[in-house]
Design an enzyme around this catalytic site. Structure first.
Site, PDB file in Angstrom:
ATOM      1  N   CYS A 111      33.755 -70.455  16.254  1.00  0.00           N
ATOM      2  CA  CYS A 111      34.833 -70.289  15.268  1.00  0.00           C
ATOM      3  C   CYS A 111      34.576 -69.142  14.293  1.00  0.00           C
ATOM      4  O   CYS A 111      35.501 -68.652  13.645  1.00  0.00           O
ATOM      5  CB  CYS A 111      35.072 -71.593  14.508  1.00  0.00           C
ATOM      6  N   HIS A 135     -22.242 -59.359 -12.124  1.00  0.00           N
ATOM      7  CA  HIS A 135     -21.519 -59.239 -13.393  1.00  0.00           C
ATOM      8  C   HIS A 135     -22.326 -59.909 -14.497  1.00  0.00           C
ATOM      9  O   HIS A 135     -22.704 -61.072 -14.355  1.00  0.00           O
ATOM     10  CB  HIS A 135     -20.144 -59.912 -13.311  1.00  0.00           C
ATOM     11  N   ASP A 150     -21.486 -50.398 -12.512  1.00  0.00           N
ATOM     12  CA  ASP A 150     -21.745 -49.655 -13.751  1.00  0.00           C
ATOM     13  C   ASP A 150     -23.204 -49.215 -13.821  1.00  0.00           C
ATOM     14  O   ASP A 150     -23.516 -48.082 -14.230  1.00  0.00           O
ATOM     15  CB  ASP A 150     -21.423 -50.530 -14.970  1.00  0.00           C
ATOM     16  N   ILE A 201     -11.178 -58.483 -20.003  1.00  0.00           N
ATOM     17  CA  ILE A 201     -10.132 -59.448 -19.660  1.00  0.00           C
ATOM     18  C   ILE A 201     -10.804 -60.820 -19.552  1.00  0.00           C
ATOM     19  O   ILE A 201     -11.781 -60.983 -18.819  1.00  0.00           O
ATOM     20  CB  ILE A 201      -9.451 -59.090 -18.322  1.00  0.00           C
ATOM     21  N   ILE A 252      -9.884 -56.798 -10.834  1.00  0.00           N
ATOM     22  CA  ILE A 252     -11.264 -57.028 -11.252  1.00  0.00           C
ATOM     23  C   ILE A 252     -11.828 -58.196 -10.455  1.00  0.00           C
ATOM     24  O   ILE A 252     -11.090 -58.908  -9.767  1.00  0.00           O
ATOM     25  CB  ILE A 252     -11.361 -57.315 -12.769  1.00  0.00           C
ATOM     26  N   SER A 253     -13.130 -58.386 -10.544  1.00  0.00           N
ATOM     27  CA  SER A 253     -13.760 -59.426  -9.731  1.00  0.00           C
ATOM     28  C   SER A 253     -14.478 -60.488 -10.555  1.00  0.00           C
ATOM     29  O   SER A 253     -15.154 -61.351 -10.002  1.00  0.00           O
ATOM     30  CB  SER A 253     -14.749 -58.792  -8.743  1.00  0.00           C
ATOM     31  N   THR A 258     -15.872 -65.771 -11.002  1.00  0.00           N
ATOM     32  CA  THR A 258     -15.926 -64.556 -10.191  1.00  0.00           C
ATOM     33  C   THR A 258     -15.177 -64.783  -8.886  1.00  0.00           C
ATOM     34  O   THR A 258     -14.923 -65.919  -8.483  1.00  0.00           O
ATOM     35  CB  THR A 258     -17.377 -64.152  -9.871  1.00  0.00           C
ATOM     36  N   SER A 259     -14.818 -63.688  -8.243  1.00  0.00           N
ATOM     37  CA  SER A 259     -14.128 -63.778  -6.955  1.00  0.00           C
ATOM     38  C   SER A 259     -15.109 -63.892  -5.798  1.00  0.00           C
ATOM     39  O   SER A 259     -14.707 -63.937  -4.641  1.00  0.00           O
ATOM     40  CB  SER A 259     -13.235 -62.547  -6.761  1.00  0.00           C
ATOM     41  N   GLU A 260     -16.387 -63.915  -6.110  1.00  0.00           N
ATOM     42  CA  GLU A 260     -17.407 -63.974  -5.053  1.00  0.00           C
ATOM     43  C   GLU A 260     -17.549 -65.388  -4.512  1.00  0.00           C
ATOM     44  O   GLU A 260     -17.344 -66.363  -5.210  1.00  0.00           O
ATOM     45  CB  GLU A 260     -18.749 -63.490  -5.610  1.00  0.00           C
TER      46      GLU A 260
END
Length: 493
Positions: A129, A416, A433, A454, A474-475, A491-493
């Site tokens: 239709c 870190h 760093d 941050i 950032i990590s 942390t992202s680890e």
């Protein structure tokens, strides 16, 4: 003697009604007294013009040949919802374009009202239709069978002001909030605002006739998140309270009272002009319609706290907010409005002129708006807090050498290290760093550490921490308390 809406309408028809704007009513009551104002004044017109994200339009395009059940609809590349019959769609004001983040549903609505053509693209499965599977055409507002604005939540009654306690710039629907309580934003016409002139919603109800973007509209019912059970001062809510669901004919609207906008890094929104006439039926209503900015108190909330229930930093009134500066935590900070008081005044005056000419009658509500309390979302999944997953941080003092820091990193196997000064977070240094310092021969920790750190708080949700890691690329995120003392790290680890 109390008046009736029918009596006032007769005076409007014969152009004998005394109609004042809410601003004018304040002066009239001060000069003549409440009793005389209640006797003399028939109608008080109100107005507001601000970003009302919960707005949108229903559009009917008519059937093409062969017919089509429109799905995957794009209007100027802005997705519209097509799951309502064949050629009806709903377009939300805040829906962004698939191609341009600075264009959205609000802009399509404004384009239509301004008489500009819009491109319509649609795809469909195709049925016996409705055999057509693809459509691409151009339409103007005049080509549509119906274009009905239906806004689920407009004209908020005293929306709270906003500030920001964090060290980051925040981009919100309340505009850009500067760090460390650097500014305050608000969004209300204050003494001109419709629902603040009828705080108990005695005259505004289902079926009330309103001025909506220059057209004659109506209150459909209470708006979403309508909340009457809130703290009040002299009957006026001190926080976001009542709302209205409004509808009107887009074809009758005036582009002067409807504008698309972009809130920076938030998205599209629609600035909507709403005016509501308040019939002055008795002294009590006369008193309410004479409310002034200095009488209306509003909460200033901290948007730095990423929670549904944000803390109140202080209370202020609209006279203070509209002055351009306000005291916050012992310092003067600038204030700014996301709504236009000038345009709100134009709305109130435009409505007044129509009523004085007999072209806009009052309507008796068919029912009162309900009293209700807003409930939070029922979330079945447990939300994890930062304090539940953070780790103890390996730290160093700002006076330590880079060689000492590198030894700590090797010994503790971390990448870190938050840097402390007098027990408070002063910076953060990473293995990258340290590697750079070796390459450049720098041995000053303060020179290589990141000073603008941050951070998150223990009570923040993990989703907020993940968002910060992603946005700032950032990590690691040091976790600090309200005094900027380090309590952990993510942390992202």
């Amino acid at each position: 003697m109390p008046k009736t809406i029918a009596e006032i309408n007769q005076k409007i028809k014969s152009q004998d009604a005394l109609v004042l704007t809410a601003e004018e009513m304040i002066s009239y009551v001060r000069e003549n007294g409440l009793k005389k104002a209640a006797k003399d004044v028939d109608v008080v017109t109100t107005g507001t013009f601000g970003a009302m994200c919960s707005s949108g339009v229903f559009l009917n395009f008519g059937h093409c040949d062969p017919p089509m059940k429109m799905q995957n609809v794009l209007l100027n590349n802005v997705p519209a919802y097509g799951g309502i019959a064949a050629v009806d769609v709903f377009l939300g004001a805040t829906q962004p374009s698939v191609w341009d983040e600075n264009y959205g549903g609000a802009h399509v609505i404004e384009d239509l009202v301004c008489g500009r053509p819009i491109e319509v693209k649609a795809e469909a499965k195709g049925t016996d239709c409705y055999p057509k599977e693809r459509l691409k055409t151009t339409v103007k507002l005049e080509d549509l069978n119906q274009a009905i604005m239906l806004n689920p939540r407009n004209a908020y009654q005293n929306y709270s002001a906003a500030t920001n306690s964090t060290e980051d710039i925040l981009h919100t629907y309340m505009g850009t909030l500067l760090p460390k309580f650097g500014n305050v934003t608000y969004s209300s016409a204050g003494q001109l605002s419709p629902l603040l002139n009828d705080p108990n919603l005695e005259t505004i109800g289902i079926g009330t006739k309103v001025f909506l973007c220059g057209a004659q509209g109506y209150v459909v019912r209470e708006g979403t998140q309508h909340n009457t059970e809130v703290e009040r001062k002299n009957d006026v809510p001190t926080k976001a309270a009542g709302t209205l669901m409004l509808q009107g004919d887009l074809k009758q609207m005036d582009p002067r009272f409807l504008r698309a906008g972009i809130v920076h890094e938030y998205g599209p929104t629609l600035f909507v002009g709403v005016g509501i006439p308040i019939p002055v039926l008795n002294e009590r209503i006369a008193k309410y319609t004479a409310v002034s900015d200095e009488d209306i108190e509003v909460n200033v909330l901290d948007y730095g706290i990423k929670k549904r229930d944000r803390p109140v930093v202080r209370k202020a009134n609209y006279k203070e907010l509209r002055s351009g500066r306000i005291e916050l935590n012992g310092q003067e900070v600038p204030t700014s409005s996301l709504s236009s008081y000038k345009k709100a005044r134009e709305v109130a005056h435009a409505l007044k002129k129509r009523m004085e000419k007999g072209g806009f009658l009052l309507s008796e509500p068919v029912a009162h708006l309900p009293k209700s309390r807003v409930m939070p979302m029922n979330e079945t999944a447990k939300r994890v807090l930062v304090c539940e997953i953070m780790k103890n941080a390996v730290t160093c003092d700002v006076k330590e050498s880079i060689a000492d820091v590198s030894r700590i990193m090797l010994k503790r196997a971390v990448n870190h290290i938050p840097v402390l000064e007098c027990g408070k977070l002063a910076g953060i240094v990473t293995s990258w760093d340290v590697a750079k310092s070796v390459a450049t021969g720098c041995d000053d920790l303060e020179k290589i550490m990141v000073k603008h750190v941050i951070t998150v708080h223990p009570g923040d949700y993990v989703e907020e921490a993940a968002r910060k890691l992603n946005v700032h690329k950032i990590s690691a995120l040091p976790v600090v308390d309200s005094e900027n003392k380090l309590v952990g790290i993510i942390t992202s680890e």
